[in-house]
Design a protein around this motif. Sequence first.
Motif, PDB file in Angstrom:
ATOM      1  N   UNK A  13      18.124  27.809  -6.954  1.00 21.45           N
ATOM      2  CA  UNK A  13      17.077  27.275  -7.838  1.00 21.45           C
ATOM      3  C   UNK A  13      15.954  28.299  -7.999  1.00 21.45           C
ATOM      4  N   UNK A  14      15.505  28.913  -6.911  1.00 14.92           N
ATOM      5  CA  UNK A  14      14.446  29.916  -6.993  1.00 14.92           C
ATOM      6  C   UNK A  14      14.906  31.132  -7.797  1.00 14.92           C
ATOM      7  N   UNK A  15      16.134  31.558  -7.599  1.00 12.19           N
ATOM      8  CA  UNK A  15      16.653  32.700  -8.344  1.00 12.19           C
ATOM      9  C   UNK A  15      16.670  32.419  -9.841  1.00 12.19           C
ATOM     10  N   UNK A  21      11.666  33.355 -15.688  1.00 10.33           N
ATOM     11  CA  UNK A  21      10.332  33.909 -15.911  1.00 10.33           C
ATOM     12  C   UNK A  21      10.386  35.363 -16.384  1.00 10.33           C
ATOM     13  N   UNK A  22      11.266  36.154 -15.801  1.00 10.81           N
ATOM     14  CA  UNK A  22      11.390  37.554 -16.196  1.00 10.81           C
ATOM     15  C   UNK A  22      11.900  37.660 -17.628  1.00 10.81           C
ATOM     16  N   UNK A  25       9.127  36.656 -20.084  1.00 11.50           N
ATOM     17  CA  UNK A  25       8.122  37.703 -20.247  1.00 11.50           C
ATOM     18  C   UNK A  25       8.639  38.850 -21.107  1.00 11.50           C
ATOM     19  N   UNK A  26       9.920  39.201 -20.935  1.00 10.42           N
ATOM     20  CA  UNK A  26      10.489  40.280 -21.737  1.00 10.42           C
ATOM     21  C   UNK A  26      10.570  39.890 -23.206  1.00 10.42           C
ATOM     22  N   UNK A  27      10.954  38.667 -23.497  1.00  9.20           N
ATOM     23  CA  UNK A  27      11.050  38.201 -24.886  1.00  9.20           C
ATOM     24  C   UNK A  27       9.664  38.106 -25.506  1.00  9.20           C
ATOM     25  N   UNK A  28       8.698  37.629 -24.748  1.00 10.23           N
ATOM     26  CA  UNK A  28       7.337  37.460 -25.260  1.00 10.23           C
ATOM     27  C   UNK A  28       6.679  38.810 -25.532  1.00 10.23           C
ATOM     28  N   UNK A  29       6.967  39.815 -24.722  1.00  8.58           N
ATOM     29  CA  UNK A  29       6.325  41.115 -24.918  1.00  8.58           C
ATOM     30  C   UNK A  29       6.905  41.868 -26.114  1.00  8.58           C
TER      31      UNK A  29
END
Length: 101
Positions: A13-15, A21-22, A25-29
Motif C-alpha cells: 500500500x505504501x509503495x 505521488x511521484x 508530480x511528474x505529470x503536473x510538472x
Amino acid sequence: MNWTQFLLSIAAVYSLYYLFNILFDMIRSRGQPITDTSQDELVFSEETQPKQVGSDEPSPEPKSRQVISSGPLISTGGVRLQQLFALAQSEVIEYTKAIPY
C-alpha cells in the motif's frame, strides 16, 4: 492473516501510494511552462550614510559593584572512560551504583 502477510500488504500500500505521488508530480510538472525566475526577486535599495554614534567626552568610571564569590574553584581535570573504570576498580573513587554496559 499472519504478521508476514500484514506487513507485506502494508508495504504494498505504501509503495503504491508513493508511486502514485511521484507519477502525479511528474505529470503536473510537464504542463507548467518554464518562467523567468528573476521576476520573483524583490529588491529594496536605500542609500544611507553612516552616522557616528557617541560623544567625544570620556565616559565616567563605572561604580564599583560588590561581587559574590563561591570560593576558589578546584578541578583535577577530566579522565577518559577507561581511566574512570580503572579508578573505580582500584577504589580511588567511590561509586554508588553499578554501571550498565
